[in-house]
Every structure is written in structure tokens, then in C-alpha cells.
Design an enzyme around this catalytic site. Structure first.
Site, PDB file in Angstrom:
ATOM      1  N   ASP A   1       0.845  -1.204   0.000  1.00 33.79           N
ATOM      2  CA  ASP A   1       0.000   0.000   0.000  1.00 33.79           C
ATOM      3  C   ASP A   1       0.879   1.252   0.000  1.00 33.79           C
ATOM      4  OD1 ASP A   1       0.735  -1.041   2.471  1.00 33.79           O
ATOM      5  OD2 ASP A   1      -0.967  -0.193   3.548  1.00 33.79           O
TER       6      ASP A   1
ATOM      7  N   ASP B   1       2.125  -7.760 -10.334  1.00 30.21           N
ATOM      8  CA  ASP B   1       1.240  -7.443 -11.452  1.00 30.21           C
ATOM      9  C   ASP B   1       0.698  -6.021 -11.288  1.00 30.21           C
ATOM     10  OD1 ASP B   1      -0.416  -7.678 -13.645  1.00 30.21           O
ATOM     11  OD2 ASP B   1      -1.881  -8.973 -12.667  1.00 30.21           O
TER      12      ASP B   1
ATOM     13  N   ASP C   1       1.955  -2.272 -13.317  1.00 29.22           N
ATOM     14  CA  ASP C   1       1.052  -1.470 -14.157  1.00 29.22           C
ATOM     15  C   ASP C   1       1.043  -0.020 -13.670  1.00 29.22           C
ATOM     16  OD1 ASP C   1       0.407  -3.690 -15.660  1.00 29.22           O
ATOM     17  OD2 ASP C   1      -1.753  -3.384 -15.537  1.00 29.22           O
TER      18      ASP C   1
END
Ligand code: ATP
Length: 362
Positions: free
Chosen positions: A225, A249, A253
Site C-alpha cells: 500500500d 502485477d 502497471d
């Protein structure tokens, strides 16, 4: 030596960006005669037509090839009865059955690209995200349960062997680099959630055991986070980031979003014996067939493939070719004329490819 490349163009913009990469590689002086591109079907459209997203002949050819080059897979609505996308099966089958445990996603702000991070210019963002690719949350795919239409579970899977090999790869990569841009320190950052889940705490413990063999490299930790904030605030602090499958993943991005978006997201998935190269974007069906897709991510993935083959087979000509392709992409972007619409430019896919081809020849 001649290298066989299994090519799967896939769905949506996949055929356009994959053809673009092959065209560029074939334009590099002396390279065409060293590469044998063999095309095979797989993906969502193939599933729609035949009921099989990854034919055995395609899988066998991928396994036998020196490397695999992929466009993109998946189409919305082409799903299995459980709702999961059929087209994704091809890449997942390769990952698990060819044991492609290391997914390397370079994050680099190329010349000519304006980052949404207003304090960062080209040359100020350059780090690697190394995603563990065969374990973690995604290892449960197709193995989750749905109970009484009320409770759903998917199980996280982490093994000592899996952590050790991905962590070693991260430290080896750091050794080959020049350190973080901010301070020149070689650094491996583990991105996890070790404060909440036992599996991530175990990951951190084994990571630390492996790190002890690399005293020349700084170790660093970030909860996922907090990492989403750090990647926006201080991308220049990072050198190599290693993460469990799902987290890798997601953060890769996010990181791609800081350097031009999904069209600028090259990726290489490698194990000890096989390598699979594709941009990390999906098939972007809404822009397919319009000659506007950004091909640079796939071209840069093809350059990663050349580098990987060159290193494995000690073939300097491929390593040199990788460098030529990467430099040409940077130059095409830096000149402004290679910028596609998603990057704020007006080049079509074929304009960008033509320009990169001219540059690799010059
Ligand atoms: P997946 O789940 O398979 O990663 P997705 O549907 O979530 O795929 P993408 O297909 O990667 O996402 O597309 C996300 C957005 O980025 C879309 O708006 C798409 O048009 C854009 N995009 C992705 N790749 C490219 C590209 N090569 N060139 C231009 N735009 C792209």
C-alpha cells in the site's frame, strides 16, 4: 547459429504490435538471417473458433523454440463458464508448465515522453520490477472454491524454493546495474504485506536469508500500500523491486503509468530454460485494427528477447542487436515523430514502425 522464435500474435491489437516487432527485428542489419519466426495460433479468438485457447501443437512449438514472442491475448466476453477469460490460458499455461518464474518489467522514462509525475524527466526514472510469476495468489487459478453461492476462496501459495530463486534473480540483476538514479546505490526492495499475512512474512524471512549472500547490495522493504505512494513520489529511489505475483502485477502497471502507460510496458517472463516476451498490456480490443496501437512496448520486449537469447547462447551479435533496437526506439520517441496517440503524438502504428526501422538501419 539460427534461433527459432515461436510467434503467437493473439487477439485485439496483438497481431499489429507483434508484426511491428518482427518487422523491426528483420530490419536490423545482419539479424534476419539469424532468426526464424514461426507463427502458431492461440488465444481468445482461437478458443471462440475451436474451443481450445492453447492447442497442443502451439504449446509444443513454444517449448521447443529458442524463445517465444507474443502479441496480446484475451477478448471480453470470451470466457469459460466460471467467468474467467479463456484467452489468458495460453500465457498462464506457458508460465506454469515452462516454469517461467521470473517476470521482468523494466520501468524507464524514455526521451520524448511526458510523465504524469511532473517532477520527473526522461533519465530520471529507470528501475526494474521483478514479479514472481508462478506462485502467490495466481497459483490458485482454477483451484478456488465457491461454497453455497455464498463464500469464495482462492489460496495464496508461497514456497521456499520459489522465494529463493526469485530473490536470487533480483540480487543478480541488481549486480548488473548501476544502482538507483537518486543515489547510485545498488538496492533490492521487497514489496509485500508482511505485517498482515503469514505467507508474506515467510517471504520476507527467506528474502533476508538470500540477501545475506549479497552484502554489496542494499536491502529495502515496502508494504504494497505504501509502495503505490512511493512509486509516484520517489521513483528514482528504486533500482530492483521484487514482489509476489499479484502485487508485482499491480505495481508494475502503476509503474508503467508513470512512464507513458501500458503501451510502454515491455516484459520478459523467463525460467531456467524458456523465455516468453510480450508487452504487459492486454489486447485493447477497442483500438484494434485502427493502426493506432503503440508498438513500442512489444518492440522493446522483442529487444529483451534478443538480449536474453544472446546471453544464454553467448552470442554478442544478438546482445548488440538488442542495444540497437532499444536505442532506435528511444531516438524515435525523443524526436517526437515516433510518438503514438496514447503518448500525445500523432504517429500511427505503421509510422512508428517505419521510423524505428529506418533508425535501426542507420
Ligand atoms: P489485461 O487485463 O489483459 O491486462 P486490460 O483490458 O485490463 O487488459 P489493456 O488491454 O492493457 O487492459 O488496456 C488498458 C488501456 O490501455 C486501454 O484503454 C487500452 O486502449 C490502452 N492500451 C493498452 N495497450 C495499448 C497500446 N499498445 N497502445 C495504445 N493503447 C493501449
Amino acid at each position: 547459429m539460427k534461433y527459432t522464435i515461436a510467434v503467437i500474435k493473439g487477439d485485439g491489437i496483438g497481431p499489429e504490435v507483434c508484426t511491428a516487432a518482427i518487422t523491426v527485428l528483420q530490419a536490423v542489419p545482419g539479424l534476419a538471417s539469424k532468426l526464424d519466426f514461426c507463427e502458431y495460433p492461440a488465444g481468445a479468438e482461437h478458443y471462440r473458433l475451436t474451443g481450445d485457447a492453447c492447442p497442443k501443437a502451439t504449446f509444443d512449438a513454444c517449448k521447443a523454440a529458442h524463445a517465444i514472442l507474443h502479441g496480446a491475448a484475451g477478448l471480453p466476453g470470451v470466457t469459460y463458464p466460471d467467468g474467467t477469460e479463456a484467452g489468458l490460458d495460453f500465457g498462464l499455461k506457458l508460465r506454469f508448465e515452462l516454469d517461467l518464474y521470473a517476470n521482468l518489467r523494466p520501468i524507464k522514462l524514455h526521451p520524448g515522453i511526458v510523465s504524469p509525475l511532473r517532477h520527473f524527466s526522461p533519465g530520471q526514472i529507470d528501475y526494474l520490477v521483478l514479479r514472481e510469476n508462478t506462485e502467490g495468489m495466481y497459483a490458485s487459478r482454477s483451484g478456488g472454491t465457491i461454497l453455497r453461492d455464498e463464500i469464495a476462496t482462492d489460496t495464496m501459495l508461497i514456497t521456499r524454493k520459489g522465494i529463493e530463486r526469485i530473490t536470487r534473480r533480483a540480487f543478480e540483476l541488481a549486480r548488473m546495474r548501476n544502482g538507483a538514479l537518486r543515489d547510485g546505490k545498488r538496492r533490492v526492495t521487497l514489496c509485500d504485506k508482511a505485517n498482515v499475512l503469514r505467507s508474506y512474512a515467510f517471504f520476507r524471512k527467506v528474502f533476508n536469508e538470500v540477501a545475506a549472500s549479497y552484502p554489496d547490495i542494499e536491502t529495502d522493504y515496502a508494504y504494497v500500500d505504501a509502495m503505490t505512494v512511493y512509486l509516484v513520489e520517489r521513483p528514482d529511489f528504486y533500482d530492483v523491486i521484487v514482489a509476489e505475483n499479484l502485487f508485482g502485477d499491480i505495481i508494475s502497471d502503476l509503474a508503467a503509468g508513470t512512464v507513458g502507460g501500458m503501451g510502454m510496458s515491455p516484459s520478459g517472463e523467463t525460467g531456467d530454460d524458456h523465455g516468453f516476451f510480450q508487452a504487459s498490456h492486454g489486447s485493447a480490443p477497442t483500438i484494434a485494427g485502427k493502426n493506432i496501437a503503440n508498438p513500442h512496448g512489444t518492440i522493446l520486449s522483442a529487444a529483451m528477447m534478443l538480449r536474453w537469447i544472446g546471453e544464454r547462447h553467448v552470442d554478442q551479435s544478438l546482445t548488440d542487436a538488442a542495444q540497437i533496437v532499444e536505442a532506435a526506439v528511444s531516438q524515435a520517441l525523443g524526436s517526437g515523430t515516433g510518438l503514438t496517440q496514447d503518448l500525445g503524438g500523432s504517429a500511427s502504428t505503421s509510422d512508428a514502425v517505419r521510423l524505428v526501422c529506418q533508425l535501426v538501419k542507420s
